[in-house]
Design an enzyme around this catalytic site. Structure first.
Site, short mmCIF file in Angstrom:
data_model
loop_
_atom_site.label_atom_id
_atom_site.label_comp_id
_atom_site.label_asym_id
_atom_site.label_seq_id
_atom_site.Cartn_x
_atom_site.Cartn_y
_atom_site.Cartn_z
N CYS A 176 0.54 -1.14 0.10
CA CYS A 176 -0.01 -0.04 0.13
C CYS A 176 0.76 1.24 -0.05
O CYS A 176 0.35 2.47 -0.34
CB CYS A 176 -0.74 -0.10 1.49
SG CYS A 176 -1.89 -1.44 1.33
N HIS A 213 -3.57 6.49 -0.10
CA HIS A 213 -3.85 4.94 -0.39
C HIS A 213 -5.26 5.04 -0.18
O HIS A 213 -6.09 5.34 0.83
CB HIS A 213 -3.10 4.15 0.53
CG HIS A 213 -3.59 2.73 0.46
ND1 HIS A 213 -3.77 2.29 -0.66
CD2 HIS A 213 -4.01 1.93 1.54
CE1 HIS A 213 -4.44 1.18 -0.49
NE2 HIS A 213 -4.54 0.75 0.95
N ASN A 270 -10.05 -1.54 -3.17
CA ASN A 270 -8.40 -1.09 -2.93
C ASN A 270 -7.49 -2.08 -3.66
O ASN A 270 -7.68 -3.23 -3.71
CB ASN A 270 -8.56 -1.50 -1.31
CG ASN A 270 -7.16 -1.46 -0.64
OD1 ASN A 270 -6.55 -1.42 -1.57
ND2 ASN A 270 -7.03 -1.33 0.56
#
Length: 340
Positions: free
Chosen positions: A119, A267, A297
Site C-alpha cells: 500500500c 492510499h 482497494n
C-alpha cells in the site's frame, strides 16, 4: 560553463484494470447470508475489477505501460530503467520486471527490478525513481505498479472480497532542468505489526509462527493456498497514527503547510478510513481525492489510479501541488509532496 542541475519530475501517469467486473450484487449472491450492501456503506466500494483465469501481474503491468506509451506518444526507446512495485509476482524468480522489459520490447541496456511493497509502494517507487535520476543513473524511469491480490483472497472471506481489487499503473518519471518537483520524502516501518496484514500461506516460512490468528483453520476457512488476512481494527488504528505523523514530517521537510497543498491523495483503503482521516486532518472535501468506488482497494496502484482519475475529471490539474501518502502492509508508510 556549469551545466544546469537536473531533477526528477513526474511527467505522466496512466492506469489499467482488468475487464472482469465483480459488483456488489454478484458478491451478495455468492456470499449470502452476508449483506454486502451493509459492508459497502462503510467501504464506499460498489464494484471491483479482478483478473481472469490465467491473467497475471505482468499482463496488467504491460497493459498499463502500453496505455502510457499510447496516451503520451512516448517512444519506448527513451526508457532506461524499469521499476515494478508488486507483492503478487508471476514467479518466485525471475523478477516480474524482467518479464515486463522483454514483453514491452525495451532496450536490453535498461535496469529493471521489483519492489516488494504494497500500500505504501507507490511513494517508495517514486523515491527510488527520483534517486536514480537525481544521481545521474537514469534519465527516464518507467515506474509500474501491479497486483492481482484477488488471487490471495480466500473466496469465503467476505470482508476482504468486498474490499480488494486488481489493477496496475504506469508513471513516467524523467529528468528535468527545472526546480525540484519531489520534496519532503518521508518513510516509516513498523514490522512488529506485520502479523496484522499478511498472506500466511504459500511462502517458505511458517505463517502460523508469525501470525497464528491468520491461519485459515483458525478462521474457519478451507485454504486456497494463500488466504490473505487483515485485522481491520489494528490496521485502522495504525493508519490513524501513522498518516498524520507522515504528513507532518513531510510538510516540515518541504517547509510547507497543508494550506500550501492543492490536493491530497491517500492510499485508497476504504471510504470510512479516508473520511475519518480527512476529518482528523481538517481537510476540505474539494482538496481530498477519493476515487475507488468502481475499482476497490488496489494496494500499490490505488494512489496512481486515483491520481489518473482525478486528472481526467479535473479535480487535479497540471501546476497543482499534491501530497501523496501511502500506508499499510508491512506495516509501512511513505509520503511526498509533488509539484505537477
Amino acid at each position: 560553463m556549469t551545466a544546469p542541475r537536473r531533477f526528477a519530475a513526474l511527467r505522466a501517469v496512466a492506469g489499467h484494470v482488468p475487464d472482469t467486473v465483480v459488483d456488489n450484487a454478484r458478491l451478495d449472491a455468492e456470499l449470502a447470508p452476508v449483506s454486502v450492501a451493509k459492508i459497502a456503506v462503510k467501504t464506499g466500494i460498489d464494484s471491483r475489477r479482478v483478473v481472469a483465469p490465467g491473467e497475471t501481474t505482468a499482463d496488467l503491468a504491460v497493459a498499463a505501460a502500453e496505455a502510457l506509451f499510447r496516451e503520451q506518444g512516448l517512444e519506448r526507446a527513451s526508457i532506461d530503467f524499469v521499476l515494478l512495485c508488486t507483492q503478487t509476482p508471476d514467479y518466485a524468480m525471475p523478477s516480474t520486471s524482467c518479464l515486463v522489459q522483454d514483453r514491452l520490447g525495451l532496450r536490453t541496456d535498461v535496469g529493471a527490478f521489483d519492489l516488494g511493497m504494497g500500500c505504501s509502494g507507490y511513494v517508495y517507487g517514486l523515491g527510488a525513481a527520483s534517486a536514480l535520476i537525481d544521481s545521474g543513473q537514469a534519465d527516464s524511469v518507467l515506474l509500474l505498479t501491479a497486483d492481482t491480490l484477488s488471487r490471495y483472497v480466500n473466496p469465503s472471506d467476505a470482508p476482504l472480497r468486498t474490499i480488494f481489487g486488481d489493477g496496475a499503473s504506469a508513471t513516467l518519471v524523467a529528468a528535468s532542468a527545472g526546480s525540484p518537483t519531489f520534496r519532503g520524502f518521508s518513510y516509516g516501518t513498523d514490522g512488529s505489526g506485520a502479523r496484522h496484514l499478511i498472506v500466511p500461506t504459500g511462502g517458505l516460512a511458517d505463517g502460523d509462527r508469525l501470525a497464528p490468528a491468520a491461519s485459515p483453520g483458525a478462521r474457519g476457512l478451507e485454504s486456497n493456498g494463500h488466504d490473505l488476512f487483515m485485522d481491520g481494527a489494528e490496521v485502522f488504528g495504525f493508519a490513524l497514527r501513522a498518516v498524520p505523523r507522515a504528513i507532518a514530517e513531510t510538510l516540515a521537510r518541504a517547509d510547507l503547510t497543508l494550506d500550501d497543498i492543492d490536493a491530497v491523495v491517500l492510499h485508497q483503503a476504504n471510504a470510512f478510513m479516508l473520511e475519518t482521516l480527512r476529518r482528523k486532518l481538517d481537510l476540505p472535501t474539494e482538496k481530498f481525492v477519493v476515487e475507488m468506488s468502481d475499482v476497490g482497494n488496489t494496494t500499490s496502484s490505488s494512489i496512481p489510479l486515483a491520481l489518473a482519475a482525478a486528472l481526467r475529471t479535473g479535480q487535479v490539474r497540471p501546476g497543482m501541488r499534491l501530497l501523496l501518502v501511502g500506508f499499510g502492509v508491512g506495516l509501512s508508510w511513505g509520503a511526498v509532496v509533488v509539484d505537477l
